[in-house]
Design a protein around this motif. Structure first.
Motif, PDB file in Angstrom:
ATOM      1  N   PRO A   1       0.853  -1.195   0.000  1.00 36.41           N
ATOM      2  CA  PRO A   1       0.000   0.000   0.000  1.00 36.41           C
ATOM      3  C   PRO A   1       0.891   1.249   0.000  1.00 36.41           C
ATOM      4  O   PRO A   1       1.922   1.267   0.684  1.00 36.41           O
ATOM      5  CB  PRO A   1      -0.795  -0.116   1.300  1.00 36.41           C
ATOM      6  CG  PRO A   1      -0.763  -1.576   1.637  1.00 36.41           C
ATOM      7  CD  PRO A   1       0.575  -2.065   1.135  1.00 36.41           C
ATOM      8  N   ASN A   2       0.530   2.251  -0.765  1.00 35.05           N
ATOM      9  CA  ASN A   2       1.322   3.478  -0.768  1.00 35.05           C
ATOM     10  C   ASN A   2       1.172   4.222   0.555  1.00 35.05           C
ATOM     11  O   ASN A   2       2.161   4.627   1.133  1.00 35.05           O
ATOM     12  CB  ASN A   2       0.952   4.355  -1.965  1.00 35.05           C
ATOM     13  CG  ASN A   2       2.019   5.395  -2.257  1.00 35.05           C
ATOM     14  OD1 ASN A   2       3.133   5.329  -1.762  1.00 35.05           O
ATOM     15  ND2 ASN A   2       1.681   6.369  -3.079  1.00 35.05           N
ATOM     16  N   PRO A   3      -0.056   4.403   1.083  1.00 38.21           N
ATOM     17  CA  PRO A   3      -0.154   5.030   2.405  1.00 38.21           C
ATOM     18  C   PRO A   3       0.266   4.021   3.479  1.00 38.21           C
ATOM     19  O   PRO A   3      -0.258   2.916   3.537  1.00 38.21           O
ATOM     20  CB  PRO A   3      -1.640   5.375   2.547  1.00 38.21           C
ATOM     21  CG  PRO A   3      -2.295   5.046   1.258  1.00 38.21           C
ATOM     22  CD  PRO A   3      -1.357   4.203   0.466  1.00 38.21           C
ATOM     23  N   ILE A   4       1.229   4.414   4.295  1.00 42.82           N
ATOM     24  CA  ILE A   4       1.673   3.556   5.394  1.00 42.82           C
ATOM     25  C   ILE A   4       1.535   4.338   6.694  1.00 42.82           C
ATOM     26  O   ILE A   4       1.664   5.565   6.710  1.00 42.82           O
ATOM     27  CB  ILE A   4       3.128   3.072   5.192  1.00 42.82           C
ATOM     28  CG1 ILE A   4       4.080   4.237   4.946  1.00 42.82           C
ATOM     29  CG2 ILE A   4       3.214   2.074   4.064  1.00 42.82           C
ATOM     30  CD1 ILE A   4       5.528   3.856   4.827  1.00 42.82           C
ATOM     31  N   PRO A   5       1.244   3.634   7.782  1.00 43.34           N
ATOM     32  CA  PRO A   5       1.049   4.332   9.062  1.00 43.34           C
ATOM     33  C   PRO A   5       2.316   5.081   9.484  1.00 43.34           C
ATOM     34  O   PRO A   5       3.409   4.511   9.513  1.00 43.34           O
ATOM     35  CB  PRO A   5       0.738   3.203  10.048  1.00 43.34           C
ATOM     36  CG  PRO A   5       0.388   2.014   9.212  1.00 43.34           C
ATOM     37  CD  PRO A   5       1.072   2.197   7.892  1.00 43.34           C
ATOM     38  N   GLY A   6       2.143   6.353   9.799  1.00 41.99           N
ATOM     39  CA  GLY A   6       3.273   7.164  10.262  1.00 41.99           C
ATOM     40  C   GLY A   6       3.362   7.170  11.779  1.00 41.99           C
ATOM     41  O   GLY A   6       2.406   6.814  12.482  1.00 41.99           O
ATOM     42  N   ASP A   7       4.495   7.575  12.290  1.00 45.02           N
ATOM     43  CA  ASP A   7       4.709   7.629  13.737  1.00 45.02           C
ATOM     44  C   ASP A   7       3.812   8.637  14.428  1.00 45.02           C
ATOM     45  O   ASP A   7       3.524   8.511  15.607  1.00 45.02           O
ATOM     46  CB  ASP A   7       6.172   7.982  14.049  1.00 45.02           C
ATOM     47  CG  ASP A   7       7.133   6.880  13.633  1.00 45.02           C
ATOM     48  OD1 ASP A   7       6.692   5.715  13.523  1.00 45.02           O
ATOM     49  OD2 ASP A   7       8.318   7.192  13.423  1.00 45.02           O
ATOM     50  N   ASP A   8       3.378   9.648  13.687  1.00 43.60           N
ATOM     51  CA  ASP A   8       2.573  10.718  14.281  1.00 43.60           C
ATOM     52  C   ASP A   8       1.073  10.479  14.142  1.00 43.60           C
ATOM     53  O   ASP A   8       0.272  11.367  14.391  1.00 43.60           O
ATOM     54  CB  ASP A   8       2.941  12.050  13.630  1.00 43.60           C
ATOM     55  CG  ASP A   8       2.757  12.042  12.116  1.00 43.60           C
ATOM     56  OD1 ASP A   8       2.304  11.014  11.561  1.00 43.60           O
ATOM     57  OD2 ASP A   8       3.085  13.060  11.481  1.00 43.60           O
ATOM     58  N   GLY A   9       0.690   9.257  13.755  1.00 45.59           N
ATOM     59  CA  GLY A   9      -0.729   8.955  13.582  1.00 45.59           C
ATOM     60  C   GLY A   9      -1.261   9.318  12.212  1.00 45.59           C
ATOM     61  O   GLY A   9      -2.392   9.006  11.877  1.00 45.59           O
ATOM     62  N   GLU A  10      -0.466   9.993  11.415  1.00 47.03           N
ATOM     63  CA  GLU A  10      -0.835  10.354  10.045  1.00 47.03           C
ATOM     64  C   GLU A  10      -0.177   9.358   9.093  1.00 47.03           C
ATOM     65  O   GLU A  10       0.920   8.869   9.352  1.00 47.03           O
ATOM     66  CB  GLU A  10      -0.333  11.765   9.709  1.00 47.03           C
ATOM     67  CG  GLU A  10      -0.911  12.854  10.573  1.00 47.03           C
ATOM     68  CD  GLU A  10      -2.299  13.273  10.123  1.00 47.03           C
ATOM     69  OE1 GLU A  10      -2.560  13.245   8.907  1.00 47.03           O
ATOM     70  OE2 GLU A  10      -3.111  13.607  10.998  1.00 47.03           O
ATOM     71  N   ASP A  11      -0.847   9.082   7.973  1.00 37.69           N
ATOM     72  CA  ASP A  11      -0.256   8.197   6.970  1.00 37.69           C
ATOM     73  C   ASP A  11       0.850   8.924   6.217  1.00 37.69           C
ATOM     74  O   ASP A  11       0.728  10.098   5.875  1.00 37.69           O
ATOM     75  CB  ASP A  11      -1.309   7.716   5.970  1.00 37.69           C
ATOM     76  CG  ASP A  11      -2.232   6.665   6.560  1.00 37.69           C
ATOM     77  OD1 ASP A  11      -1.903   6.106   7.624  1.00 37.69           O
ATOM     78  OD2 ASP A  11      -3.276   6.393   5.948  1.00 37.69           O
ATOM     79  N   ASP A  12       1.945   8.210   5.985  1.00 39.64           N
ATOM     80  CA  ASP A  12       3.021   8.677   5.108  1.00 39.64           C
ATOM     81  C   ASP A  12       2.884   7.912   3.803  1.00 39.64           C
ATOM     82  O   ASP A  12       2.204   6.893   3.743  1.00 39.64           O
ATOM     83  CB  ASP A  12       4.388   8.385   5.732  1.00 39.64           C
ATOM     84  CG  ASP A  12       4.628   9.155   7.017  1.00 39.64           C
ATOM     85  OD1 ASP A  12       4.221  10.331   7.093  1.00 39.64           O
ATOM     86  OD2 ASP A  12       5.225   8.569   7.944  1.00 39.64           O
ATOM     87  N   LEU A  13       3.535   8.375   2.756  1.00 42.19           N
ATOM     88  CA  LEU A  13       3.506   7.669   1.479  1.00 42.19           C
ATOM     89  C   LEU A  13       4.803   6.901   1.283  1.00 42.19           C
ATOM     90  O   LEU A  13       5.891   7.445   1.459  1.00 42.19           O
ATOM     91  CB  LEU A  13       3.290   8.636   0.310  1.00 42.19           C
ATOM     92  CG  LEU A  13       1.932   9.333   0.277  1.00 42.19           C
ATOM     93  CD1 LEU A  13       1.875  10.298  -0.908  1.00 42.19           C
ATOM     94  CD2 LEU A  13       0.809   8.326   0.200  1.00 42.19           C
ATOM     95  N   TYR A  14       4.682   5.649   0.914  1.00 39.49           N
ATOM     96  CA  TYR A  14       5.858   4.837   0.594  1.00 39.49           C
ATOM     97  C   TYR A  14       6.556   5.409  -0.637  1.00 39.49           C
ATOM     98  O   TYR A  14       7.772   5.454  -0.691  1.00 39.49           O
ATOM     99  CB  TYR A  14       5.433   3.384   0.354  1.00 39.49           C
ATOM    100  CG  TYR A  14       6.582   2.449   0.129  1.00 39.49           C
ATOM    101  CD1 TYR A  14       7.302   1.948   1.209  1.00 39.49           C
ATOM    102  CD2 TYR A  14       6.953   2.053  -1.148  1.00 39.49           C
ATOM    103  CE1 TYR A  14       8.379   1.086   1.013  1.00 39.49           C
ATOM    104  CE2 TYR A  14       8.019   1.190  -1.348  1.00 39.49           C
ATOM    105  CZ  TYR A  14       8.729   0.708  -0.260  1.00 39.49           C
ATOM    106  OH  TYR A  14       9.784  -0.138  -0.461  1.00 39.49           O
TER     107      TYR A  14
END
Length: 108
Positions: free
Chosen positions: A55-68
């Motif tokens: 998946p391009n959106p991956i869980p970020g450390d700040d609770g927001e999705d990051d993009l692969y």
């Protein structure tokens, strides 16, 4: 030499691609869970080859999705192939999957 290709889709889910690519290339995917990448699927091909569905959106450390792959923000799911040498037959079979778009190619 290693041949890398990146495909993407916003038409299919990761689970859809696992089914479609598995049938197209006669591969069995295993689900993996990574702190960095989130949940992704991996299949090995010939010695030294692998196909990954990420998946391009991956869980970020700040609770927001990051993009692969931030260079492809509208792509929801990525398909990553790595082969020891170019594999035109694999590329042609993947090109036959509707909704899957070739995004990038690199040989190193």
């Amino acid at each position: 030499m290693t041949d890398h290709h990146t495909y993407g889709t916003s038409t299919h889910t990761a689970d859809d691609l696992v089914r479609l690519v598995g049938a197209c290339l006669d591969l069995v995917f295993t689900e993996r869970d990574s702190d960095y990448r989130g949940v992704y699927h991996l299949a090995t091909t010939s010695p030294g080859g692998r196909v990954e569905i990420q998946p391009n959106p991956i869980p970020g450390d700040d609770g927001e999705d990051d993009l692969y792959a931030p260079e492809h923000p509208s792509t929801q799911v990525l398909l990553l192939t790595t082969t020891p040498v170019p594999d035109p037959a694999m590329q042609a079979r993947l090109g036959s999957i509707e909704g899957l778009v070739h995004l990038d190619h690199e040989t190193v």
